[in-house]
Write an enzyme that holds these catalytic residues in place. Sequence first.
Site, short mmCIF file in Angstrom:
data_model
loop_
_atom_site.label_atom_id
_atom_site.label_comp_id
_atom_site.label_asym_id
_atom_site.label_seq_id
_atom_site.Cartn_x
_atom_site.Cartn_y
_atom_site.Cartn_z
N ASP A 170 -3.14 7.99 -2.21
CA ASP A 170 -4.35 7.69 -3.25
C ASP A 170 -4.77 9.15 -3.80
O ASP A 170 -4.42 10.26 -3.60
CB ASP A 170 -5.50 7.25 -2.10
N ASP A 179 -8.13 -1.76 -7.98
CA ASP A 179 -9.18 -2.26 -6.96
C ASP A 179 -10.07 -3.46 -7.37
O ASP A 179 -10.58 -3.93 -6.56
CB ASP A 179 -10.12 -1.17 -7.28
C1 DGJ Z 1 -9.02 3.42 -3.74
C2 DGJ Z 1 -8.20 2.74 -3.28
O1 DGJ Z 1 -7.80 2.11 -4.60
C3 DGJ Z 1 -8.49 1.74 -2.23
O2 DGJ Z 1 -7.46 0.37 -2.29
C4 DGJ Z 1 -9.04 2.24 -1.12
O3 DGJ Z 1 -7.69 2.79 -0.58
C5 DGJ Z 1 -10.01 3.31 -1.20
N1 DGJ Z 1 -9.50 4.28 -2.40
C6 DGJ Z 1 -10.10 4.13 -0.10
O4 DGJ Z 1 -11.04 5.23 -0.28
#
Ligand code: DGJ
Length: 727
Positions: free
Chosen positions: A473, A543
């Site tokens: 991420d 997200d």
């Molecule tokens: C952003 C990601 O897009 C989410 O799916 C998740 O992993 C969060 N970060 C966790 O902090």
Amino acid sequence: MLRIYMAAAGLAIMLTAHGNAAVRYLAPTKIWILETDRTSYVLGINELNELQHVYFGKKLLRDADLVAVRATGGYAFESKEGMTPEEYPGWGGMRYFEPCLKVTTAKGTRDLVLKYVSHEIRGDVLDIRLKDIRYDLGVTLSYQVFPGYDIIRKQSRIENRTSAPIVVESAQSGVWYVPAGGGYRLSYLTGRWAGETQLMREPIQPGKKVLESRRGNTSHQANPWFAIDAQGAADEEHGRVWFGLLGWSGNWKFSVEQTPNQQVRVIGGYNDFDFGYQLKPGEALETPPFYGGFTDQGFGETSRILHRFERAEILPDRASPHPRPVLYNSWEATEFAVNEAGQTELAQKAAKIGVELFVMDDGWFGQRNDDHAGLGDWFVNTRKFPNGLKGLIDAVNGLGMKFGLWVEPEMVNPNSDLYRAHPDWAIHFEDRPRTEGRNQLILNMARDDVRDHIFGVLDKLVSENNIAFLKWDMNRHFTEPGWPEVPPAEQKKIWVKYVNNVYDVIDRLRARHPKLEIESCSGGGGRVDLGIMRRVDEVWTSDNTEAFDRLRIQEGFSQAYAAKVMMAWVTDVPNMNGRSTSLKYRFLVAMNGSLGIGANLNHWSNEDFALAKNMVGLYKSIRATVQQGRLYRLRMPPDDVMANEYASNDGAQAVLFAFRHSQQLGEPAPPIYLRGLDPNATYRLRRLDGLLLDHGEELSGSYLMNQGLRFNLSGDFAASAVVLERE
Ligand code: DGJ
């Protein structure tokens, strides 16, 4: 359809009055022809000894039709070279449009005129060497042809062979021209966090449109894909479309320009904003790869060309493609509140519905109880996991699933042991504040010691635990992009070196752990491009997991990228927009990509589990078709009814998904006409539910494509699907 296409391709081969090589040089006319199965790209050297674009479009069948190229135009306010479609214009002489290369020498000279020097053909690759008229500044343009995929890749290498440093102020990968004239239309993908890959279309007018990222990674705000269609007349099935994609996960830029001389072109490469890349004597800079193609069969074929190419030539499993597993991800269910007992319980429930990969997301390490602390401290939190990760991983493996783990290696919270030990490792200017995003700073991956630290941490994690998958991420963008440890003249290299070092860590990790798979995530779809896709097996799309919003995000995504890499989770409702849709609807939306489940399974009823098990079973029976097959977008937003069809490459299976937003005035849903089937074949229908209206159990391809299928999609957010198996 396939047979018809193959017959047409066979005819083309018979008519072709030349050799079969994908790259040919016609010495008498000084012309090169780059040829794919269905396209030709032609360039030549003109009387000024400059490299000139000649043609890009549908395959030309006779080399003999091509004559030597000549620069055209020229008058008091424009030069011949400025009006000529040059393949790689330097900024120098009388040129006023967007250049591919702009430099300043140590003496302050800002004039660059590139002339042809030599070329070399290496199989499907053409290297053309150019050099400035005075300075020993060389550029090698590499064109790689992918004949079976109708794609050409451009890349340039800029080399300072002078005895003094040169600052490169703009380094572009190349330019794609469409035939001179006006009336073109641009399609591109824009968006923001939780609203990525929104498809835009607009007329191209004289002047320039810039699509870019200045954020250090690819960005949610724009994605490096474009398509241009002639006379704005293309649709999903018809029309001439030129398209391109840049393979770079850092600052990038597309300049879409229509010059006053009716040249329409797209120049793409590194963003020249805050660029200033110093090349010492003997040093070279390579630009990102810029992939381009052409089709006369509309946007649908554009996407199919790209999906096929990505699977066969870009993705890490390109040598032996295999389907993506169904995964479970803990994020939306437990956020930071992860622990061994809770995750094991979720894993047990996930296993029951057929999940194959269980991924624990954020919260497992350091003092990570919320987003204020812990990033950088990649050791397991033993309060949450008294048995280390082993306890959970053994449980997950014992349930027959692989284990995956979330990491955000490029980041550090000021509240972390790592930051306390190495505050200088964060990107910063010495005398300026450090802006935090999500309470975190970015580690300066451009520094080799930071890069090696990150590699060491991840290597240890993967070596010591049975981790099959990492979700990588990145949850903020660059600010104050300083690099005080190197001389000021070199600090701007951070934009390029950072990304190359991220690539380097992933490459080394994969080389050391060949079975490890990786998902690229950047707060959703912030790092989705062909540069990262060479290194990761899938990407997190957004997200925003609200199913109706997702349809539009996924539809934009599908313009450029394959369903196989598009992670799509089924999550809980109410979701974004306060919207609730049925579990069935959410599954059907997510089944248009690589299926995942991100719901809190502790809240599911027995009926939910039963439905989910059926849906996962159905998905497994069609996933090869969805992930590896041909996509036909049959009805798209803003239509009330949306429909996607995926057809397997061998023609044995097709699957149709249909969604309705909201029925009004009791209107029945329109018929949906399938595509890409064999009209003479018979297909057996496998119904998901009773929503498919009266049709026989076996139907011909001809009926399915011409009479179409009708669904009883009534009310709001109705959805259905049908699988067609060829008899
Ligand atoms: C952003 C990601 O897009 C989410 O799916 C998740 O992993 C969060 N970060 C966790 O902090």
